[in-house]
Design a protein around this motif. Structure first.
Motif, PDB file in Angstrom:
ATOM      1  N   PHE A  94      56.228  48.853  36.002  1.00  0.00           N
ATOM      2  CA  PHE A  94      56.202  48.963  37.463  1.00  0.00           C
ATOM      3  C   PHE A  94      54.791  48.716  37.985  1.00  0.00           C
ATOM      4  N   LEU A  95      53.788  49.347  37.355  1.00  0.00           N
ATOM      5  CA  LEU A  95      52.417  49.183  37.817  1.00  0.00           C
ATOM      6  C   LEU A  95      51.913  47.763  37.550  1.00  0.00           C
ATOM      7  N   THR A  96      52.388  47.121  36.503  1.00  0.00           N
ATOM      8  CA  THR A  96      52.034  45.722  36.252  1.00  0.00           C
ATOM      9  C   THR A  96      52.376  44.864  37.462  1.00  0.00           C
ATOM     10  N   TYR A  97      53.583  45.032  37.975  1.00  0.00           N
ATOM     11  CA  TYR A  97      54.015  44.206  39.106  1.00  0.00           C
ATOM     12  C   TYR A  97      53.416  44.692  40.424  1.00  0.00           C
ATOM     13  N   ALA A  98      53.211  45.997  40.575  1.00  0.00           N
ATOM     14  CA  ALA A  98      52.576  46.502  41.791  1.00  0.00           C
ATOM     15  C   ALA A  98      51.144  45.980  41.903  1.00  0.00           C
ATOM     16  N   ALA A  99      50.387  46.072  40.819  1.00  0.00           N
ATOM     17  CA  ALA A  99      49.008  45.579  40.831  1.00  0.00           C
ATOM     18  C   ALA A  99      48.983  44.063  40.999  1.00  0.00           C
ATOM     19  N   GLY A 100      49.887  43.368  40.338  1.00  0.00           N
ATOM     20  CA  GLY A 100      49.928  41.919  40.456  1.00  0.00           C
ATOM     21  C   GLY A 100      50.217  41.460  41.870  1.00  0.00           C
ATOM     22  N   CYS A 101      51.066  42.183  42.575  1.00  0.00           N
ATOM     23  CA  CYS A 101      51.393  41.828  43.953  1.00  0.00           C
ATOM     24  C   CYS A 101      50.292  42.238  44.917  1.00  0.00           C
ATOM     25  N   ALA A 102      49.680  43.394  44.697  1.00  0.00           N
ATOM     26  CA  ALA A 102      48.714  43.932  45.659  1.00  0.00           C
ATOM     27  C   ALA A 102      47.342  43.291  45.538  1.00  0.00           C
ATOM     28  N   LEU A 103      46.846  43.137  44.317  1.00  0.00           N
ATOM     29  CA  LEU A 103      45.465  42.729  44.108  1.00  0.00           C
ATOM     30  C   LEU A 103      45.345  41.223  43.926  1.00  0.00           C
ATOM     31  N   PRO A 104      44.232  40.645  44.345  1.00  0.00           N
ATOM     32  CA  PRO A 104      44.034  39.206  44.142  1.00  0.00           C
ATOM     33  C   PRO A 104      43.699  38.887  42.692  1.00  0.00           C
ATOM     34  N   ALA A 105      43.906  37.640  42.311  1.00  0.00           N
ATOM     35  CA  ALA A 105      43.543  37.183  40.971  1.00  0.00           C
ATOM     36  C   ALA A 105      42.063  37.419  40.734  1.00  0.00           C
ATOM     37  N   GLY A 106      41.731  37.854  39.528  1.00  0.00           N
ATOM     38  CA  GLY A 106      40.345  38.156  39.194  1.00  0.00           C
ATOM     39  C   GLY A 106      40.029  39.630  39.253  1.00  0.00           C
ATOM     40  N   GLU A 107      40.867  40.419  39.944  1.00  0.00           N
ATOM     41  CA  GLU A 107      40.698  41.868  39.959  1.00  0.00           C
ATOM     42  C   GLU A 107      41.702  42.499  38.996  1.00  0.00           C
ATOM     43  N   SER A 108      41.366  43.658  38.473  1.00  0.00           N
ATOM     44  CA  SER A 108      42.267  44.325  37.539  1.00  0.00           C
ATOM     45  C   SER A 108      41.992  45.822  37.538  1.00  0.00           C
ATOM     46  N   VAL A 109      42.924  46.549  36.959  1.00  0.00           N
ATOM     47  CA  VAL A 109      42.811  48.001  36.793  1.00  0.00           C
ATOM     48  C   VAL A 109      42.964  48.307  35.321  1.00  0.00           C
ATOM     49  N   GLU A 110      42.036  49.073  34.758  1.00  0.00           N
ATOM     50  CA  GLU A 110      42.111  49.476  33.355  1.00  0.00           C
ATOM     51  C   GLU A 110      42.463  50.957  33.273  1.00  0.00           C
ATOM     52  N   VAL A 111      43.383  51.250  32.355  1.00  0.00           N
ATOM     53  CA  VAL A 111      43.813  52.636  32.166  1.00  0.00           C
ATOM     54  C   VAL A 111      43.758  52.949  30.677  1.00  0.00           C
ATOM     55  N   SER A 112      43.004  53.967  30.316  1.00  0.00           N
ATOM     56  CA  SER A 112      42.946  54.431  28.927  1.00  0.00           C
ATOM     57  C   SER A 112      43.898  55.609  28.777  1.00  0.00           C
ATOM     58  N   LEU A 113      44.787  55.494  27.807  1.00  0.00           N
ATOM     59  CA  LEU A 113      45.840  56.500  27.656  1.00  0.00           C
ATOM     60  C   LEU A 113      46.222  56.608  26.188  1.00  0.00           C
ATOM     61  N   ASP A 114      46.063  57.795  25.625  1.00  0.00           N
ATOM     62  CA  ASP A 114      46.466  58.070  24.243  1.00  0.00           C
ATOM     63  C   ASP A 114      45.883  57.055  23.257  1.00  0.00           C
ATOM     64  N   GLY A 115      44.615  56.732  23.445  1.00  0.00           N
ATOM     65  CA  GLY A 115      43.949  55.838  22.517  1.00  0.00           C
ATOM     66  C   GLY A 115      44.148  54.360  22.765  1.00  0.00           C
ATOM     67  N   GLU A 116      44.910  54.005  23.767  1.00  0.00           N
ATOM     68  CA  GLU A 116      45.135  52.599  24.117  1.00  0.00           C
ATOM     69  C   GLU A 116      44.520  52.319  25.486  1.00  0.00           C
ATOM     70  N   THR A 117      44.123  51.074  25.694  1.00  0.00           N
ATOM     71  CA  THR A 117      43.645  50.642  27.002  1.00  0.00           C
ATOM     72  C   THR A 117      44.604  49.601  27.554  1.00  0.00           C
ATOM     73  N   TYR A 118      45.152  49.873  28.715  1.00  0.00           N
ATOM     74  CA  TYR A 118      46.082  48.966  29.380  1.00  0.00           C
ATOM     75  C   TYR A 118      45.373  48.311  30.566  1.00  0.00           C
ATOM     76  N   VAL A 119      45.549  47.025  30.724  1.00  0.00           N
ATOM     77  CA  VAL A 119      44.921  46.289  31.811  1.00  0.00           C
ATOM     78  C   VAL A 119      46.010  45.725  32.715  1.00  0.00           C
ATOM     79  N   PHE A 120      45.939  46.066  33.990  1.00  0.00           N
ATOM     80  CA  PHE A 120      46.918  45.620  34.975  1.00  0.00           C
ATOM     81  C   PHE A 120      46.227  44.605  35.889  1.00  0.00           C
ATOM     82  N   GLU A 121      46.608  43.345  35.757  1.00  0.00           N
ATOM     83  CA  GLU A 121      45.897  42.248  36.398  1.00  0.00           C
ATOM     84  C   GLU A 121      46.383  41.993  37.825  1.00  0.00           C
ATOM     85  N   GLY A 122      45.452  41.687  38.719  1.00  0.00           N
ATOM     86  CA  GLY A 122      45.809  41.211  40.042  1.00  0.00           C
ATOM     87  C   GLY A 122      46.294  39.776  39.980  1.00  0.00           C
ATOM     88  N   ASP A 123      47.060  39.367  40.987  1.00  0.00           N
ATOM     89  CA  ASP A 123      47.625  38.023  40.986  1.00  0.00           C
ATOM     90  C   ASP A 123      47.744  37.477  42.406  1.00  0.00           C
TER      91      ASP A 123
END
Length: 264
Positions: A94-123
């Motif tokens: 859900f956040l992948t598509y929310a961030a992709g719709c909201a943010l422009p290309a080149g921006e992203s959100v990084e989330v560290s959770l339980d030893g993993e880092t997830y990157v949600f890219e703007g589009d």
């Protein structure tokens, strides 16, 4: 070294071309955008389960924390409710598509959770202010982001190129995109962040292409994840110069934050 998992929406083409006819003369832009106009050639495979049953939509504390704060790495890191929700893989989708719709290309959100880092890219960049340091998803942000996310649903979870059009600067249309995507599918609008989600769509007159979202034949849409209200020319305002519909009616409201989809 920690693992990096990149959750991104594919982006097939960018072009710095703006046609003034995309926005009516003298009319304010729906959202300010700091990026150049871009052709929105996208691939989409948002699943219906992640749309309606993720922890970011079923947990109101998490939803309110997400929309009431900036869509930034720091803000999410500081929200226990959002971090807890993101342990759900459907919430990450859900956040992948929310961030992709909201943010422009080149921006992203990084989330560290339980030893993993997830990157949600703007589009697409429909609500760039949400990603600023003191931003939040207010005014028309929920409508634009929701319409974009609804338009990216695929019944089978398969990826398919689409062209998004609408009265937002981020959706300015170039001639190559108009030529490459000539077939209008329908329009999408609603609010996925509301306590009771609003998920609406309408068919382009005579088109059955909405089966991409609904499954079946595209005519019988009774069990569709979105509420298909009929043909767009009956429930929306007149066509804009780019072929998109605006001011579509649903749930007793007229909704200007509408995204119209064209297909190859």
């Amino acid at each position: 070294m920690r693992n990096r998992i990149v959750l991104a929406i594919s982006f097939l083409g960018l072009v710095s071309v703006c046609l003034p006819a995309c926005i009516r003369e003298g009319e304010p832009l729906e959202e300010e955008s700091e990026t150049a106009a871009q052709e929105v050639f996208t691939k989409n495979a948002f699943t219906k389960n992640a749309l309606k049953a993720s922890a970011l939509t079923t947990d109101r504390l998490a939803t309110e924390a997400l929309t009431g704060n900036p869509l930034t790495s720091a803000a999410i890191a500081g929200s226990p409710d959002v971090l807890s929700a993101l342990r759900d893989p459907m919430a990450r989708e859900f956040l992948t598509y929310a961030a992709g719709c909201a943010l422009p290309a080149g921006e992203s959100v990084e989330v560290s959770l339980d030893g993993e880092t997830y990157v949600f890219e703007g589009d697409v960049g429909l609500a760039p202010a949400w990603g600023r340091a003191h931003g939040h998803c207010n005014a028309r942000c929920p409508g634009w982001v929701s319409a974009c996310m609804l338009a990216r649903v695929n019944h089978l979870g398969e990826s398919l190129p689409i062209s998004m059009r609408g009265q937002n600067k981020a959706l300015d249309l170039g001639p190559a995109e108009r030529e490459s995507f000539p077939h209008r599918e329908g329009a999408y609008f609603g609010d996925l962040f509301a306590p009771e989600q609003l998920r609406f769509a309408c068919r382009s007159p005579g088109s059955t292409l909405i089966r991409r979202v609904c499954g079946g034949t595209g005519v019988d849409t009774e069990d569709c994840i979105v509420d298909v209200l009929g043909e767009c020319d009956e429930i929306c305002g007149p066509l804009e110069s780019d072929g998109s519909f605006r001011n579509c009616g649903g749930g007793g409201h007229t909704i200007p934050t509408t995204v119209t989809i064209f297909r190859q």
